[in-house]
Design an enzyme around this catalytic site. Structure first.
Site, PDB file in Angstrom:
ATOM      1  N   ARG A 169      80.931  72.831 100.094  1.00 15.89           N
ATOM      2  CA  ARG A 169      81.017  73.552  98.827  1.00 15.89           C
ATOM      3  C   ARG A 169      80.966  75.062  99.040  1.00 15.89           C
ATOM      4  O   ARG A 169      81.541  75.821  98.252  1.00 15.89           O
ATOM      5  CB  ARG A 169      79.903  73.063  97.886  1.00 15.89           C
ATOM      6  CG  ARG A 169      80.255  71.719  97.263  1.00 15.89           C
ATOM      7  CD  ARG A 169      79.081  70.840  96.896  1.00 15.89           C
ATOM      8  NE  ARG A 169      79.578  69.587  96.321  1.00 15.89           N
ATOM      9  CZ  ARG A 169      80.065  68.576  97.060  1.00 15.89           C
ATOM     10  NH1 ARG A 169      80.080  68.658  98.376  1.00 15.89           N
ATOM     11  NH2 ARG A 169      80.527  67.481  96.473  1.00 15.89           N
ATOM     12  N   HIS A 334      95.465  66.023 101.235  1.00 18.85           N
ATOM     13  CA  HIS A 334      95.242  65.117 100.113  1.00 18.85           C
ATOM     14  C   HIS A 334      96.490  64.261  99.888  1.00 18.85           C
ATOM     15  O   HIS A 334      97.593  64.765  99.726  1.00 18.85           O
ATOM     16  CB  HIS A 334      94.910  65.899  98.844  1.00 18.85           C
ATOM     17  CG  HIS A 334      94.515  65.015  97.702  1.00 18.85           C
ATOM     18  ND1 HIS A 334      93.219  64.584  97.524  1.00 18.85           N
ATOM     19  CD2 HIS A 334      95.243  64.454  96.708  1.00 18.85           C
ATOM     20  CE1 HIS A 334      93.159  63.811  96.458  1.00 18.85           C
ATOM     21  NE2 HIS A 334      94.378  63.712  95.943  1.00 18.85           N
ATOM     22  N   ALA A 335      96.308  62.933  99.881  1.00 24.87           N
ATOM     23  CA  ALA A 335      97.438  62.017  99.790  1.00 24.87           C
ATOM     24  C   ALA A 335      98.200  62.208  98.484  1.00 24.87           C
ATOM     25  O   ALA A 335      97.600  62.336  97.415  1.00 24.87           O
ATOM     26  CB  ALA A 335      96.951  60.580  99.906  1.00 24.87           C
ATOM     27  N   HIS A 364      98.462  52.658  96.982  1.00 26.95           N
ATOM     28  CA  HIS A 364      98.463  53.508  95.787  1.00 26.95           C
ATOM     29  C   HIS A 364      99.642  54.475  95.820  1.00 26.95           C
ATOM     30  O   HIS A 364     100.395  54.598  94.841  1.00 26.95           O
ATOM     31  CB  HIS A 364      97.145  54.282  95.712  1.00 26.95           C
ATOM     32  CG  HIS A 364      97.065  55.251  94.572  1.00 26.95           C
ATOM     33  ND1 HIS A 364      96.590  54.913  93.325  1.00 26.95           N
ATOM     34  CD2 HIS A 364      97.430  56.559  94.477  1.00 26.95           C
ATOM     35  CE1 HIS A 364      96.664  55.957  92.521  1.00 26.95           C
ATOM     36  NE2 HIS A 364      97.163  56.973  93.199  1.00 26.95           N
ATOM     37  N   GLU A 365      99.831  55.163  96.935  1.00 18.41           N
ATOM     38  CA  GLU A 365     100.909  56.146  97.033  1.00 18.41           C
ATOM     39  C   GLU A 365     102.278  55.472  97.037  1.00 18.41           C
ATOM     40  O   GLU A 365     103.237  55.973  96.443  1.00 18.41           O
ATOM     41  CB  GLU A 365     100.736  57.019  98.279  1.00 18.41           C
ATOM     42  CG  GLU A 365      99.436  57.815  98.313  1.00 18.41           C
ATOM     43  CD  GLU A 365      99.217  58.702  97.098  1.00 18.41           C
ATOM     44  OE1 GLU A 365     100.212  59.115  96.462  1.00 18.41           O
ATOM     45  OE2 GLU A 365      98.050  58.980  96.775  1.00 18.41           O
ATOM     46  N   HIS A 368     103.429  54.812  93.578  1.00 19.58           N
ATOM     47  CA  HIS A 368     104.118  55.949  92.966  1.00 19.58           C
ATOM     48  C   HIS A 368     105.596  55.963  93.360  1.00 19.58           C
ATOM     49  O   HIS A 368     106.486  56.155  92.521  1.00 19.58           O
ATOM     50  CB  HIS A 368     103.477  57.261  93.414  1.00 19.58           C
ATOM     51  CG  HIS A 368     102.167  57.579  92.768  1.00 19.58           C
ATOM     52  ND1 HIS A 368     102.008  57.708  91.410  1.00 19.58           N
ATOM     53  CD2 HIS A 368     100.942  57.813  93.311  1.00 19.58           C
ATOM     54  CE1 HIS A 368     100.744  58.013  91.131  1.00 19.58           C
ATOM     55  NE2 HIS A 368     100.076  58.075  92.272  1.00 19.58           N
ATOM     56  N   GLU A 392      99.383  56.106  87.962  1.00 18.40           N
ATOM     57  CA  GLU A 392      98.278  55.883  88.893  1.00 18.40           C
ATOM     58  C   GLU A 392      97.944  54.399  89.033  1.00 18.40           C
ATOM     59  O   GLU A 392      97.412  53.969  90.058  1.00 18.40           O
ATOM     60  CB  GLU A 392      97.037  56.646  88.414  1.00 18.40           C
ATOM     61  CG  GLU A 392      97.219  58.150  88.262  1.00 18.40           C
ATOM     62  CD  GLU A 392      97.682  58.828  89.538  1.00 18.40           C
ATOM     63  OE1 GLU A 392      97.382  58.311  90.643  1.00 18.40           O
ATOM     64  OE2 GLU A 392      98.354  59.874  89.437  1.00 18.40           O
ATOM     65  N   TRP A 466      79.016  71.691  84.731  1.00 17.77           N
ATOM     66  CA  TRP A 466      79.430  70.653  85.690  1.00 17.77           C
ATOM     67  C   TRP A 466      78.286  69.688  85.973  1.00 17.77           C
ATOM     68  O   TRP A 466      78.441  68.464  85.896  1.00 17.77           O
ATOM     69  CB  TRP A 466      79.922  71.316  86.968  1.00 17.77           C
ATOM     70  CG  TRP A 466      80.277  70.405  88.097  1.00 17.77           C
ATOM     71  CD1 TRP A 466      79.587  70.222  89.254  1.00 17.77           C
ATOM     72  CD2 TRP A 466      81.440  69.569  88.198  1.00 17.77           C
ATOM     73  NE1 TRP A 466      80.228  69.335  90.074  1.00 17.77           N
ATOM     74  CE2 TRP A 466      81.373  68.916  89.449  1.00 17.77           C
ATOM     75  CE3 TRP A 466      82.532  69.312  87.361  1.00 17.77           C
ATOM     76  CZ2 TRP A 466      82.346  68.014  89.888  1.00 17.77           C
ATOM     77  CZ3 TRP A 466      83.505  68.403  87.797  1.00 17.77           C
ATOM     78  CH2 TRP A 466      83.410  67.776  89.043  1.00 17.77           C
ATOM     79  N   HIS A 494      91.435  68.232  92.969  1.00 16.85           N
ATOM     80  CA  HIS A 494      92.204  68.277  91.733  1.00 16.85           C
ATOM     81  C   HIS A 494      91.898  69.510  90.882  1.00 16.85           C
ATOM     82  O   HIS A 494      92.682  69.851  89.993  1.00 16.85           O
ATOM     83  CB  HIS A 494      91.958  67.003  90.930  1.00 16.85           C
ATOM     84  CG  HIS A 494      92.362  65.761  91.665  1.00 16.85           C
ATOM     85  ND1 HIS A 494      91.617  65.252  92.714  1.00 16.85           N
ATOM     86  CD2 HIS A 494      93.432  64.949  91.535  1.00 16.85           C
ATOM     87  CE1 HIS A 494      92.214  64.172  93.182  1.00 16.85           C
ATOM     88  NE2 HIS A 494      93.310  63.969  92.499  1.00 16.85           N
ATOM     89  N   ARG A 503      93.769  60.774  83.806  1.00 23.56           N
ATOM     90  CA  ARG A 503      94.752  59.744  84.149  1.00 23.56           C
ATOM     91  C   ARG A 503      94.134  58.664  85.034  1.00 23.56           C
ATOM     92  O   ARG A 503      94.508  57.489  84.949  1.00 23.56           O
ATOM     93  CB  ARG A 503      95.949  60.368  84.868  1.00 23.56           C
ATOM     94  CG  ARG A 503      95.593  61.033  86.192  1.00 23.56           C
ATOM     95  CD  ARG A 503      96.783  61.678  86.877  1.00 23.56           C
ATOM     96  NE  ARG A 503      97.346  62.764  86.106  1.00 23.56           N
ATOM     97  CZ  ARG A 503      98.445  63.430  86.464  1.00 23.56           C
ATOM     98  NH1 ARG A 503      99.069  63.116  87.579  1.00 23.56           N
ATOM     99  NH2 ARG A 503      98.892  64.410  85.707  1.00 23.56           N
ATOM    100  N   TYR A 504      93.186  59.060  85.895  1.00 18.47           N
ATOM    101  CA  TYR A 504      92.581  58.078  86.798  1.00 18.47           C
ATOM    102  C   TYR A 504      91.619  57.161  86.043  1.00 18.47           C
ATOM    103  O   TYR A 504      91.537  55.962  86.345  1.00 18.47           O
ATOM    104  CB  TYR A 504      91.872  58.787  87.946  1.00 18.47           C
ATOM    105  CG  TYR A 504      92.817  59.604  88.793  1.00 18.47           C
ATOM    106  CD1 TYR A 504      93.680  59.001  89.703  1.00 18.47           C
ATOM    107  CD2 TYR A 504      92.871  60.997  88.671  1.00 18.47           C
ATOM    108  CE1 TYR A 504      94.562  59.743  90.467  1.00 18.47           C
ATOM    109  CE2 TYR A 504      93.748  61.750  89.430  1.00 18.47           C
ATOM    110  CZ  TYR A 504      94.594  61.121  90.322  1.00 18.47           C
ATOM    111  OH  TYR A 504      95.478  61.861  91.072  1.00 18.47           O
TER     112      TYR A 504
END
Length: 629
Positions: A169, A334-335, A364-365, A368, A392, A466, A494, A503-504
């Site tokens: 972070r 990131h995929a 998953h990919e 898409h 997704e 947050w 993201h 969306r997820y």
């Protein structure tokens, strides 16, 4: 003179009259599609080049192309709105295309210099995230993929995990914070120029529903009890590993103990949590024993789609995809899946590791890409999911079959499949650590961003908001004190990449609706969690018929076509996990600490390295005591 004035007025009236001729409208749309294919393809190419080779040169080319494409989009939208009274056209298919051409997102920004700055800020945030590298007190230095991801998934050293959590972070979110506040101002201005009140309103418009926010809130409330039962079980098990003194009395779990950088999915804890001594459903060791490679993992996924009678990956996919982390250059690991809008070039970018988790990500990919292939012949404005959650869900619904023990046995990754209650519980727990654990994180990410975009949460309260959400909804807490010098949202891809996240959450609900419908089409019997649609052409046809629609119809139409109802519904998810939830309730029956307090606790004494006056909710004297002792 009088007649000349009248003639001029009539001429202006004729010239300014907007057309409602369907033939002219179709010709306009044909011209747009021909042009859009070219300029979108060129733009995606520059984005790909930057993400797979992050240099200042490639960044500037991408930013310049983005501004150029925005001007083209703006011009086409202007032509559509000045030449045609398209809302009066009778064909809803044509009207829908015009509406999408008119809504151009950030390209609507009137000030070109600000648009260029916005694109520059977005690429700079992504570059900071992609270049994040952590050097630990052990002397080892790691990027996120694969180093930190592997370390978090395997280490059970409390202090080392905390160090990884904090330093990641420090090298990402903290460096992004100032850019992000500038980004919020710019992107809000862009969407206001496009007719929206703010960016959140623009994002939510993709769901074409006046009740969308209330619908997802209702789903989250409905699913909350499932998550709380899982949370209580996991908390009790982790306390037995790390000791009760490491856990706040408020019921929260320290965020660095989940085997995942963002505590979003907990499947890497399965070795600690699996209740029964059966063969593990994590087939990572079997994959390594059988010399699986990234290529083999993608071939396995491609074969699954083909077994359903769906489309195989084209040769361009295999030639141009980046499925392993290259050496010698910085990339965004990131995929992600890519559509180049030329009907033949579709790619995946993924720094694949040989693990079961990454095998699921591959599916998953590839989901898409299968969606891209199915709607590639639609007008370019319809080359998208029915709603963002649909896109997704496609790969994930197949992964529900791929993850089953009987499917893993079919592809020789699992030797012995025992059909008994204990094996079922082991399997469903492994799935819950992925699917149920994710729900509050998937819900709260955009609750935070919507609050930021609306102005409710100013930059001076970014981190406080947050952690309010994460403590309240997830029941997790930071392992050390956080302050407004930190920007922990920015440590998640993201956020700097400006990818909407609700969306997820939608996907994690509707994929179980899809799964139930596809299992019915495949004539599968038995409990939903045992269903495997592998090799079912009937299930493949049902799914394909929906994917081919793209976004040419409202998503409720596509939903009804596949599941028989227009509503998002959590019932299939609850049905899938019912045996596990009943078991968890029994396991937790003697636990009086199910749930947690809404407010964030102070970190356990002895593990606080930073103190924030704003976050100290229990009094200044307590804060001072923690600093001293």
């Amino acid at each position: 003179m009088y007649h000349g004035v009248v003639f001029c007025m009539l001429l202006v009236n004729v010239l300014s009259k907007k057309s409602t001729d369907p033939a002219k409208a179709q010709n306009f749309l044909d011209d747009y599609n021909n042009q859009a294919t070219r300029f979108f393809s060129e733009y995606v190419e520059t984005m790909w080049n930057f993400n797979t080779n992050i240099t200042e040169h490639n960044r500037q080319i991408m930013v310049n192309k983005s501004v150029e494409v925005a001007q083209i989009e703006k011009e086409w939208a202007k032509r559509a709105n000045t030449r045609f009274d398209w809302e009066k056209l009778k064909d809803p298919y044509i009207v829908r295309q015009f509406r999408k051409i008119s809504h151009i997102g950030i390209a609507a920004m009137k000030d070109e210099s600000k648009l260029q700055r916005l694109n520059h800020v977005m690429s700079e945030m992504e570059e900071i995230y992609s270049g994040g590298k952590v050097c630990l007190s052990t002397g080892d230095c790691h990027a996120l993929e694969p180093g930190l991801t592997r370390l978090l998934s395997t280490s059970r050293d409390y202090d080392l995990l905390q160090e990884v959590w904090v330093t990641w972070r420090d090298v990402t979110g903290k460096k992004i914070k100032n850019l992000y506040s500038e980004f919020v101002e710019l992107i809000n201005e862009a969407h206001r120029d496009g007719g929206y009140s703010d960016t959140a309103a623009a994002w939510k418009s993709k769901y074409e529903s006046e009740t969308f926010e209330q619908d997802i809130e209702d789903l989250f409330i409905q699913l909350g009890p499932l998550y709380k039962q899982l949370h209580a079980f996991v908390r009790r098990k982790l306390m037995s590993v790390y000791g009760k003194d490491k856990f706040p009395t408020s019921g929260h779990i320290p965020a660095h103990l989940f085997g995942n950088m963002w505590s979003q999915q907990w499947s890497n804890l399965l070795d600690l949590l699996q209740p029964y001594d059966k063969e593990s459903v994590d087939v990572t060791p079997a994959m390594k024993e059988q010399n699986y490679t990234a290529l083999k993992m993608f071939q396995v996924s491609d074969e699954f789609f083909q077994s359903l009678g769906m489309l195989k990956m084209p040769k361009e996919f295999w030639e141009h995809s980046m499925i392993e982390k290259p050496k010698g250059r910085q990339v965004q690991c990131h995929a992600s899946a890519w559509n180049f809008y030329n009907k033949k070039d579709f790619r995946v970018k993924q720094c694949t590791d040989v693990t079961m988790s990454d095998l699921i990500t591959v599916h998953h990919e590839m989901g898409h890409v299968e969606y891209y292939l199915m709607y590639k012949d639609k007008p370019i404005v319809f080359q998208n999911g029915a709603n963002p959650g649909f896109h997704e869900a496609v790969g994930d619904v197949l992964a529900l079959s791929v993850s089953t023990p009987k499917h893993l046995q079919k592809i020789n990754l699992l030797k012995n499949v025992v059909d008994d209650k204990e094996s079922d519980i082991n399997f469903m727990l492994s799935m819950a650590l992925d699917k149920i654990a994710f729900l509050p994180f998937g819900y709260l990410m955009d609750q935070w961003r919507w609050s930021v975009f609306s102005g409710e949460t100013p930059p001076s309260q970014y981190n406080e908001k947050w952690w309010q959400l994460r403590c309240k909804y997830q029941g997790i807490s930071p392992p050390v004190m956080r302050s407004e010098d930190d920007f922990d949202p920015g440590a998640k891809y993201h956020i700097p990449a400006n990818t909407p996240y609700i969306r997820y959450f939608v996907s994690f609900v509707i994929q179980f609706q899809f799964h139930k419908a596809l299992c019915k089409a495949a004539n599968q019997t038995g409990p939903l969690h045992t269903c495997d649609i592998y090799r079912s052409k009937e299930a493949g046809k049902l799914l394909s018929d929906v994917l081919k629609l793209g976004s040419s119809k409202p998503w409720e139409y596509a939903m009804e076509k596949i599941v028989g109802s227009k509503k998002m519904d959590a019932a299939p998810l609850m049905e899938y996990f019912k045996p596990l939830i009943d078991w968890l309730v029994e396991q937790n029956s003697q636990d009086e600490s199910i749930g947690w307090e809404d407010e964030c606790p102070m970190p356990p004494t002895g593990h606080s390295t930073q103190i924030s006056a704003r976050f100290c909710l229990i009094g200044i004297l307590t804060c001072l005591a923690l600093v001293i002792f």
